[in-house]
Design a protein around this motif. Sequence first.
Motif, PDB file in Angstrom:
ATOM      1  N   ARG A 125       1.675   5.292  -2.793  1.00 50.99           N
ATOM      2  CA  ARG A 125       1.590   3.736  -3.809  1.00 50.99           C
ATOM      3  C   ARG A 125       1.669   3.368  -4.096  1.00 50.99           C
ATOM      4  O   ARG A 125       2.454   1.840  -3.911  1.00 50.99           O
ATOM      5  N   SER A 126       1.875   3.167  -5.533  1.00 48.91           N
ATOM      6  CA  SER A 126       2.351   2.672  -6.230  1.00 48.91           C
ATOM      7  C   SER A 126       3.343   4.130  -6.977  1.00 48.91           C
ATOM      8  O   SER A 126       2.925   4.702  -7.324  1.00 48.91           O
TER       9      SER A 126
ATOM     10  N   ILE B 296       0.905  -0.996  -0.173  1.00 43.71           N
ATOM     11  CA  ILE B 296       0.142   0.072   0.079  1.00 43.71           C
ATOM     12  C   ILE B 296       1.139   1.544  -0.250  1.00 43.71           C
ATOM     13  O   ILE B 296       0.411   1.813  -0.139  1.00 43.71           O
ATOM     14  N   HIS B 297       2.112   0.522  -0.067  1.00 42.23           N
ATOM     15  CA  HIS B 297       2.995   2.151   0.271  1.00 42.23           C
ATOM     16  C   HIS B 297       4.872   2.175  -0.303  1.00 42.23           C
ATOM     17  O   HIS B 297       4.689   1.037   0.359  1.00 42.23           O
TER      18      HIS B 297
END
Lengths: 252, 252
Positions: free
Chosen positions: B191-192, B108-109
Amino acid sequence: MTRWALLLEYDGTNFVGWQRQDSGISIQEVLEAAATNLTGGERVACTTAGRTDSGVHAMGQVVHLDLPDRYDARRVRDALNYHMKPHPIVIVRAAIVAPDWNARFGAIHRAYRYLILNRRARPALMANRVWHVAAPLDSDAMRRAARHLLGRHDFTSFRAAACQAKSPIRTLERLDVDRDGDLITLSVEARSFLHHQVRNFAGTLRLVGDGSWSEDRIPAVLAALDRSAAGPTAPAAGLSLVSVRYPEDPFQ
Amino acid sequence: MTRWALLLEYDGTNFVGWQRQDSGISIQEVLEAAATNLTGGERVACTTAGRTDSGVHAMGQVVHLDLPDRYDARRVRDALNYHMKPHPIVIVRAAIVAPDWNARFGAIHRAYRYLILNRRARPALMANRVWHVAAPLDSDAMRRAARHLLGRHDFTSFRAAACQAKSPIRTLERLDVDRDGDLITLSVEARSFLHHQVRNFAGTLRLVGDGSWSEDRIPAVLAALDRSAAGPTAPAAGLSLVSVRYPEDPFQ
């Protein structure tokens, strides 16, 4: 001739150390060869603030040398850096100093850093930059033990047999132990050091860190005035010369 | 089978990157070969949180793979590290996760760091770890320019042609620019990321830093939705994957 002060950074891994030796390439040799290249053949000798051992690094080594009067600072730095390629040695700054300025005898303060990577896994990114100690170390105990070493002492117990200093008495101004995750940093400062003094501190504090020795043993180690009373010499890879100070900063 | 999460550190200099390629050795190949060695011949496939390019480093890469049930965490870590020698790739931690846990899709990060060494002298101690930029950079202007990139945007202008992501929209959570002496650090979090996004940020901010571009040009670069509107891709050596986060830390 003009006297120059040079601020050097180097990766000491593949050198025999600062000083010329028959067994391999030295930092001194690479720098002096570059200076001879610059002058077009004149032999140039340089003097360093600290003769680092094989494998020891520097981000703030200071050196002086004399060159013919015809260069400016940019040319001295850039030309010497060009001639030192591809060796991992660079001159970060160059500055003109007085003809009697001396990188070694003029220095009034030296700062070293010793890094310990304290985890099971060997180093990947910090290979050749740390001492890898797999056993868990209590950095708080190491910090408390280090306090016993501060101040003015006869450091014979932490002095290499080969040390050429006239007196074993030094005043240790700083010996901090800090942990950031798996990395333990020893920050060590004094006017000057004995040969292997910082590495012998590291090797001794490690014995306190892993519980082999009590932190209260350090005063007795100092008092013994005997190299065999202290711990072993820690590996060179963990050590870096961070900075050298003079009454006036030559690079300002 | 048991699913394992692994925390990896590696020096990406001499690898073709994470992913297997015919042109050289990949991180994936070294890790999978070590896992096959551990299991005694079973083919093991692993999935990564981020497929780093050739020359990109990691101190916090996360990977998952499935192994027969018979190992504990210490054995997985130590045996894989043994089999990966002498490659500069190590497993810092290993932990059992749920059978459907996924290092890539569960993340998520992600935090990256990009280092620029901004001085005349080439790097010695930080060779292969930084982008060397000799021209003076105004890191304050770079910091102000970076603010325009924060938040949710269509990052097509910063996306490599080869990028396989379905959408060019990302939410940039952090893009800090800090200078410490000659070293400029970009700290980048989201996040990405798109392929080459951080290196394209670095290449663009450098143009602001050296005065080629005004910091106010960045909104137009974003709005162009055209890769050629942004600066060039900065070298891989400056980039490191610092950490990957999951809803629950598998290594806690």
